[in-house]
Structures are given as structure tokens and as C-alpha cells.
Design an enzyme around this catalytic site. Structure first.
Site, mmCIF file in Angstrom:
data_model
loop_
_atom_site.group_PDB
_atom_site.id
_atom_site.type_symbol
_atom_site.label_atom_id
_atom_site.label_comp_id
_atom_site.label_asym_id
_atom_site.label_seq_id
_atom_site.Cartn_x
_atom_site.Cartn_y
_atom_site.Cartn_z
ATOM 1 N N HIS A 12 -17.939 -2.072 24.430
ATOM 2 C CA HIS A 12 -18.430 -3.434 24.115
ATOM 3 C C HIS A 12 -19.945 -3.427 24.262
ATOM 4 O O HIS A 12 -20.476 -3.473 25.374
ATOM 5 C CB HIS A 12 -17.794 -4.456 25.075
ATOM 6 C CG HIS A 12 -18.188 -5.873 24.782
ATOM 7 N ND1 HIS A 12 -17.269 -6.895 24.711
ATOM 8 C CD2 HIS A 12 -19.393 -6.460 24.560
ATOM 9 C CE1 HIS A 12 -17.885 -8.039 24.441
ATOM 10 N NE2 HIS A 12 -19.187 -7.799 24.362
ATOM 11 N N HIS A 14 -23.893 -4.714 22.581
ATOM 12 C CA HIS A 14 -24.745 -5.487 21.661
ATOM 13 C C HIS A 14 -26.003 -4.679 21.378
ATOM 14 O O HIS A 14 -26.766 -4.379 22.302
ATOM 15 C CB HIS A 14 -25.134 -6.827 22.297
ATOM 16 C CG HIS A 14 -23.946 -7.699 22.583
ATOM 17 N ND1 HIS A 14 -23.438 -8.590 21.664
ATOM 18 C CD2 HIS A 14 -23.145 -7.783 23.673
ATOM 19 C CE1 HIS A 14 -22.378 -9.201 22.177
ATOM 20 N NE2 HIS A 14 -22.176 -8.730 23.398
ATOM 21 N N LYS A 95 -13.768 -9.142 16.053
ATOM 22 C CA LYS A 95 -14.082 -9.857 17.306
ATOM 23 C C LYS A 95 -13.990 -11.368 17.093
ATOM 24 O O LYS A 95 -14.672 -11.927 16.227
ATOM 25 C CB LYS A 95 -15.507 -9.478 17.751
ATOM 26 C CG LYS A 95 -16.040 -10.241 18.951
ATOM 27 C CD LYS A 95 -15.430 -9.750 20.255
ATOM 28 C CE LYS A 95 -15.874 -10.583 21.443
ATOM 29 N NZ LYS A 95 -17.245 -10.308 21.872
ATOM 30 N N HIS A 134 -13.371 -12.923 22.944
ATOM 31 C CA HIS A 134 -14.181 -13.517 24.010
ATOM 32 C C HIS A 134 -13.339 -14.673 24.549
ATOM 33 O O HIS A 134 -13.297 -15.738 23.947
ATOM 34 C CB HIS A 134 -15.531 -14.015 23.480
ATOM 35 C CG HIS A 134 -16.411 -14.556 24.566
ATOM 36 N ND1 HIS A 134 -17.614 -13.986 24.911
ATOM 37 C CD2 HIS A 134 -16.238 -15.597 25.410
ATOM 38 C CE1 HIS A 134 -18.145 -14.667 25.927
ATOM 39 N NE2 HIS A 134 -17.333 -15.656 26.238
ATOM 40 N N HIS A 168 -14.552 -8.132 28.399
ATOM 41 C CA HIS A 168 -15.294 -8.436 29.646
ATOM 42 C C HIS A 168 -14.543 -9.396 30.573
ATOM 43 O O HIS A 168 -15.019 -10.483 30.877
ATOM 44 C CB HIS A 168 -16.708 -8.951 29.358
ATOM 45 C CG HIS A 168 -16.824 -9.954 28.236
ATOM 46 N ND1 HIS A 168 -16.060 -11.087 28.168
ATOM 47 C CD2 HIS A 168 -17.630 -9.971 27.156
ATOM 48 C CE1 HIS A 168 -16.390 -11.761 27.086
ATOM 49 N NE2 HIS A 168 -17.331 -11.094 26.442
ATOM 50 N N ASP A 240 -20.895 -4.607 27.780
ATOM 51 C CA ASP A 240 -21.415 -5.916 27.347
ATOM 52 C C ASP A 240 -22.922 -5.972 27.579
ATOM 53 O O ASP A 240 -23.480 -7.026 27.879
ATOM 54 C CB ASP A 240 -20.715 -7.085 28.037
ATOM 55 C CG ASP A 240 -20.994 -8.416 27.341
ATOM 56 O OD1 ASP A 240 -21.457 -8.409 26.188
ATOM 57 O OD2 ASP A 240 -20.781 -9.469 27.973
HETATM 58 C C1 NCD Z 1 -23.721 -11.795 24.801
HETATM 59 C C2 NCD Z 1 -24.946 -11.754 23.885
HETATM 60 O O1 NCD Z 1 -26.050 -12.013 24.366
HETATM 61 O O2 NCD Z 1 -24.779 -11.434 22.703
HETATM 62 N N1 NCD Z 1 -24.069 -12.516 25.998
HETATM 63 C C3 NCD Z 1 -23.432 -12.440 27.188
HETATM 64 O O3 NCD Z 1 -23.794 -13.196 28.083
HETATM 65 N N2 NCD Z 1 -22.460 -11.581 27.419
HETATM 66 C C4 NCD Z 1 -22.562 -12.379 24.068
HETATM 67 C C5 NCD Z 1 -21.241 -12.206 24.761
HETATM 68 O O4 NCD Z 1 -20.669 -11.101 24.773
HETATM 69 O O5 NCD Z 1 -20.736 -13.177 25.323
HETATM 70 ZN ZN ZN Z 2 -20.625 -9.252 24.534
#
Ligand code: NCD
Ligand code: ZN
Length: 335
Positions: A12, A14, A95, A134, A168, A240
């Protein structure tokens, strides 16, 4: 003392886009062999053309690193079967975000119920495309994930052949759900294994620990730790890691997300060592994910040694978890 990890995976992640992508993607690609890439760009990724050009930009930004970017689409309730059939070879999962629940999720689903999502979910189930979720309601912030448990149960019952990953997880209730439904799996982050709400807001507010879902109570963290340290076969590491510029974190209206990608393996190794669980770290950071997703990552051996690692203050504009702290384990070599 050293430990070697075989093809560590981050299920996971970003990576963002543009300048941020260029800063953060090489950091993950250096020490992980593959990652599941989240689709919450602005606008979110909902077509194959956009997804493939994003993948190209990721590949371009990581240079020669042996790293598999496993792509995902942003869930829509009106994807048709034909589209999903052609999407299947380009993606590892789809997702689902409740509308507005976290960063860049405005285009998500409001009012999740299996019936109204049946067109997409039925086709995903038939085609063997996993659903990543999520899982938060729009209730009181500490209860959102617990409240979402009823939705997980409905989805798991309505689509018993659909692989559903609770992303998460942060609560003891989610840990229990894993046992109740065969088709539910979970990712767990580094930060939710280490912190509780106390670390975020118990003293001076710590913006770099603020994320969605918010860190919960000690008993929740305990339940997550048990799953991770035994490398429960339905659980995988998913950082995450969610970078935001320092200016968006240390500001009026702090963006949600903790940036952990470059420090995650070092901190996880310290955590597993402290609990005498180093013999389970390989399963947690790679083997379980390979069986759950049925993926074969590139071969990459990451060796960590017990030698102090001074975490940088920042990576470009982004402040990592443990900025300027010293961790006990560092990366010795990558082959
Ligand atoms: C994530 C993001 O910034 O893209 N933020 C987070 O707090 N985890 C998005 C997500 O996975 O919820
Ligand atoms: Zn995330």
C-alpha cells in the site's frame, strides 16, 4: 548482526506525481522489490490510458531499480464487465474509497452497500480482481473503522469469491474480522504498529504522525502487533507511506499521511527484533503478500545490519517519520 530480506514488498503505497513522484519513487524502488500503487491522484485513476501513462512516469522516475509497480484503479460503481476484462492485465486490484474520507477521495462512493456496487463487484469477483478498501464510516473519528466493520461483513458475505483487503487496519475489531471471513485480508502499516493517538495528540500536536485512519488505543495497537509479529498469513505489510510537502503538514489544516517509505524496513526490523520475532519478518514483508496476491516480485536481497541509522530531517520537501532520530538498524547492502 545482520538480517537479509528477500524481495521486500510494500502492499500500500502513495507515489503521487510530477516533482513529488521524482523524489519519493526512487526511495521505495531502491529498497523494495515491488509495491501496490494507490490511485488517489487528482483526478483519480479511472482509465487504462491514464493508468499506463502514470506507470510510465513511475518507471521513468526509478531508473534502473528492480521494482515492480503494481497498479490499481480507483473504484467506480459503473465500471462494466468489458472494461474490467480489458483492465485486468494492467492492474493488480481496485481501490474503494468512501467519498471524502481521506486525501483525494472526493470521487469515492457515498453510502457503500453491496447491491448498489454489484455491477463492478460482481465482475471483479468473476475476473479474480481483488478489492482494496479504505474502511471508515463518516462517524466519530475514533469509531470510523469499527463502524465500517458491518460494511466489510456485508461485502464479504455478498461476494464470497471476491478477495477483499482491509487496508491499513487500526483496530482490534478489524483483527477479529479477519478470522470471521475467509475472503478478508489486511494490510498493516509501520506507524500503526508503533503509535497510538497519544503519540499524535497526547502532548504537543505531531502533524507528521497525523493520518487516516487516525492511530487508535493501546489495545488496538496490541492486536495489530500480534498479527504482524506472528506474520498471520492473511496479513501483509503495506506502509501507506503518504508524502505531503512540509508546508501542507505544518500548517493550518494539516494534510493526513505519514511518510515512512525510506525508513520502514529499518524500523520494522528493530520492532521485530525487540519482540524476538525476526524469524517472522520475511513472511510479513513479502511471502504473505506473494501468496495472497499471487505475485512474483523481482529478486532483490536487502541486508540490514544492527548499526545506527540517522534518519534525515527531510527528503526533498517531505519530512519522514522519525526525522532526525537514530534508528538501531540500517541498510547494509542491496543485491
Ligand atoms: C493518504 C494520502 O495522503 O493519500 N493519507 C493517509 O492519511 N493515509 C490516503 C489514505 O490512504 O487514506
Ligand atoms: Zn493510503
Amino acid at each position: 548482526m545482520t538480517i537479509s530480506l528477500n524481495s521486500p514488498l510494500d502492499m500500500h503505497l502513495h507515489l503521487r506525481d510530477q516533482e513529488m513522484l521524482k523524489v519519493v519513487a526512487p526511495l521505495s524502488a531502491e529498497i523494495f522489490a515491488g509495491a501496490v500503487i494507490m490511485p488517489n491522484l487528482v483526478p483519480p485513476i479511472t482509465t487504462i490510458e491514464v493508468l499506463e501513462s502514470y506507470r510510465d512516469r513511475i518507471v521513468e522516475s526509478i531508473g534502473d531499480s528492480k521494482f515492480a509497480p503494481w497498479m490499481t484503479l480507483f473504484f467506480k460503481s459503473d465500471y462494466d464487465r468489458e472494461f474490467l476484462e480489458s483492465a485486468k492485465e494492467h492492474i493488480k486490484a481496485i481501490k474503494l474509497y468512501p467519498a471524502g474520507i481521506t486525501t483525494n477521495s472526493e470521487g469515492g462512493v457515498s453510502g457503500i452497500d453491496p447491491k448498489s456496487l454489484a455491477q463492478t463487484l460482481g465482475a471483479m469477483s468473476d475476473l479474480g480482481i481483488p478489492l482494496l478498501v479504505h474502511g471508515e464510516s463518516n462517524g466519530f473519528v475514533m469509531d470510523r473503522e469499527k463502524e465500517f466493520g458491518a460494511v466489510y461483513a456485508q461485502l464479504a458475505e455478498a461476494f464470497p469469491d471476491l478477495k477483499i483487503v482491509m487496508e491499513h487496519i487500526t483496530t482490534k475489531e478489524s483483527a477479529k474480522l479477519l478470522e470471521r471471513y475467509e475472503n478478508l485480508y489486511a494490510t498493516i502499516t509501520l506507524h500503526h504498529l508503533l503509535i497510538t493517538l497519544d503519540d499524535v495528540a497526547g502532548g504537543m500536536l505531531q502533524p507528521h504522525l497525523f493520518c487516516k485512519p487516525i492511530a487508535k488505543r493501546p489495545e488496538d495497537r496490541e492486536a495489530l502487533l500480534r498479527l504482524a509479529l506472528e506474520a498471520h498469513p492473511k496479513v501483509m505489510f503495506g506502509s501507506d507511506s503518504a508524502p505531503h510537502p512540509q508546508s501542507a503538514k505544518e500548517s493550518y489544516g494539516c494534510a493526513a499521511g505519514v511518510f515512512t517509505a525510506p525508513i520502514a524496513l529499518q524500523a520494522l526490523t528493530g520492532l521485530f527484533e525487540a519482540h524476538n520475532a525476526l524469524d517472522h519478518i520475511q513472511a510479513f514483508v513479502s511471502d504473505n503478500a506473494q501468496s495472497i496476491y499471487g505475485v512474483k516480485p523481482p529478486q532483490k536481497i536487502v541486508t540490514l545490519e544492527k548499526k545506527p541509522f540517522e534518519v534525515p530531517d527531510n527528503y526533498g520537501e517531505v519530512v519522514p517519520m522519525f526525522a532526525a532520530d537514530v534508528l538501531e538498524w540500517s541498510i547494509q547492502s542491496i543485491d
